[in-house]
Design a protein around this motif. Sequence first.
Motif, PDB file in Angstrom:
ATOM      1  N   GLY A  37       0.728  -1.114  -0.117  1.00  0.00           N
ATOM      2  CA  GLY A  37      -0.091  -0.161   0.123  1.00  0.00           C
ATOM      3  C   GLY A  37       0.837   1.233   0.040  1.00  0.00           C
ATOM      4  O   GLY A  37       0.326   2.351   0.033  1.00  0.00           O
ATOM      5  N   GLU A  38       2.164   1.129   0.136  1.00  0.00           N
ATOM      6  CA  GLU A  38       3.152   2.369   0.081  1.00  0.00           C
ATOM      7  C   GLU A  38       3.121   2.859  -1.366  1.00  0.00           C
ATOM      8  O   GLU A  38       3.402   2.088  -2.144  1.00  0.00           O
ATOM      9  N   SER A  39       3.050   4.218  -1.373  1.00  0.00           N
ATOM     10  CA  SER A  39       3.037   4.931  -2.460  1.00  0.00           C
ATOM     11  C   SER A  39       4.565   5.766  -2.585  1.00  0.00           C
ATOM     12  O   SER A  39       4.875   6.391  -1.522  1.00  0.00           O
ATOM     13  N   VAL A  40       5.084   5.204  -3.848  1.00  0.00           N
ATOM     14  CA  VAL A  40       6.465   5.788  -3.684  1.00  0.00           C
ATOM     15  C   VAL A  40       6.670   6.476  -5.331  1.00  0.00           C
ATOM     16  O   VAL A  40       6.154   6.092  -6.353  1.00  0.00           O
ATOM     17  N   GLY A  41       7.468   7.783  -5.023  1.00  0.00           N
ATOM     18  CA  GLY A  41       7.485   8.647  -6.396  1.00  0.00           C
ATOM     19  C   GLY A  41       8.322   7.884  -7.340  1.00  0.00           C
ATOM     20  O   GLY A  41       9.226   6.656  -7.049  1.00  0.00           O
ATOM     21  N   PHE A  42       8.288   7.899  -8.579  1.00  0.00           N
ATOM     22  CA  PHE A  42       8.721   7.528  -9.751  1.00  0.00           C
ATOM     23  C   PHE A  42      10.378   7.327  -9.630  1.00  0.00           C
ATOM     24  O   PHE A  42      10.800   6.243  -9.621  1.00  0.00           O
ATOM     25  N   PHE A  43      10.874   8.306  -9.493  1.00  0.00           N
ATOM     26  CA  PHE A  43      12.392   8.431  -9.552  1.00  0.00           C
ATOM     27  C   PHE A  43      13.097   7.910  -8.047  1.00  0.00           C
ATOM     28  O   PHE A  43      13.891   7.353  -7.959  1.00  0.00           O
ATOM     29  N   ASN A  44      12.033   8.057  -7.047  1.00  0.00           N
ATOM     30  CA  ASN A  44      12.589   7.404  -5.695  1.00  0.00           C
ATOM     31  C   ASN A  44      12.609   5.960  -5.920  1.00  0.00           C
ATOM     32  O   ASN A  44      13.581   5.467  -5.063  1.00  0.00           O
ATOM     33  N   ALA A  45      11.513   5.473  -6.671  1.00  0.00           N
ATOM     34  CA  ALA A  45      11.507   4.161  -6.745  1.00  0.00           C
ATOM     35  C   ALA A  45      12.790   3.357  -7.463  1.00  0.00           C
ATOM     36  O   ALA A  45      13.368   2.305  -7.300  1.00  0.00           O
ATOM     37  N   LEU A  46      12.989   4.272  -8.436  1.00  0.00           N
ATOM     38  CA  LEU A  46      14.410   3.842  -9.314  1.00  0.00           C
ATOM     39  C   LEU A  46      15.422   4.017  -8.640  1.00  0.00           C
ATOM     40  O   LEU A  46      16.424   3.191  -8.561  1.00  0.00           O
TER      41      LEU A  46
END
Length: 304
Positions: free
Chosen positions: A191-200
Amino acid sequence: MKISTSFLFDRATERMSNIQNRLATTQAQMAESKQILSPSDAPDQAAAIQRLKGEVQRQDSHMRTLDVAMRRYTAEETALGASNDILTRMKELGIQAANDTLAPDDRKGVAVELKALRNQLLSLGNTRDDTGNYLFSGTRVNTPAFAEDASGQVVYQGDQTQTRIPAGEERTVQFTRAGTDVFSRVVRDSGESVGFFNALDHMIEGVEGSKTDDIRQGISDLQQMHSNLTLSQVQNGSDQTVVQSQLDVLDETSLRFKSTLSEIEDLDYAAAVTRMNKEMMALEAAMGSFSKISGLSLFDYIRG
């Protein structure tokens, strides 16, 4: 009816004046390439001409707006396609890094390429159109969509505002896109939402540190990113289709208006040349007659 020398003189000069006026009008029409030189010549036709010109200008203005949109969509299409290609390559590298047989030093080599690809994605997120506006900043078109803060994390600098433009009867298409809609956040199973570049970045750190769980999470994140970008590509293609269809309609409508305008306004040169030759011959004949009449007195005219 009394016939006098002055009467014959007046009739002859009046006839020559009328022919000269008609000839001058024809010559002016040929010089301007127009049938109507002033609204007073034909008020109804002049009104129709103004109405048609207004319609043509309106159609042309709408077409210019849609042409700008099409160029923007083309730039978006290129950026989205390149971004998806990079995500595909990053997923391949992630699968390679997740292999338990890969040595830590080899994973660090993979991380180097992943960082380069991540930076390419950041650059693509700040793509500009042919007017220099940023594609993915929403309405903040003069501000780069993405930038790194002091800690090296990528932050979105645009807004979420979406503007739309008309593209047909009761149909609009999206003109500006928010970068967070294209390079969107990923939602993990927890359920955690992570930003696009943060996930990368999280995945790259996992590869550098040989953290298998983080690498696998990164692969899952990349799959979701790929799906989101593909949806953006589909939307872009749909908008291009709608806009191109409307451009075709506008082009056909504008051509029809211009054709009608030409029929009303433009001069038929062949007919005008024929008319001018007749008027010149008539003027020469009138001048010849006047020359004879002006040399006679009434008594000579009666004797003749």
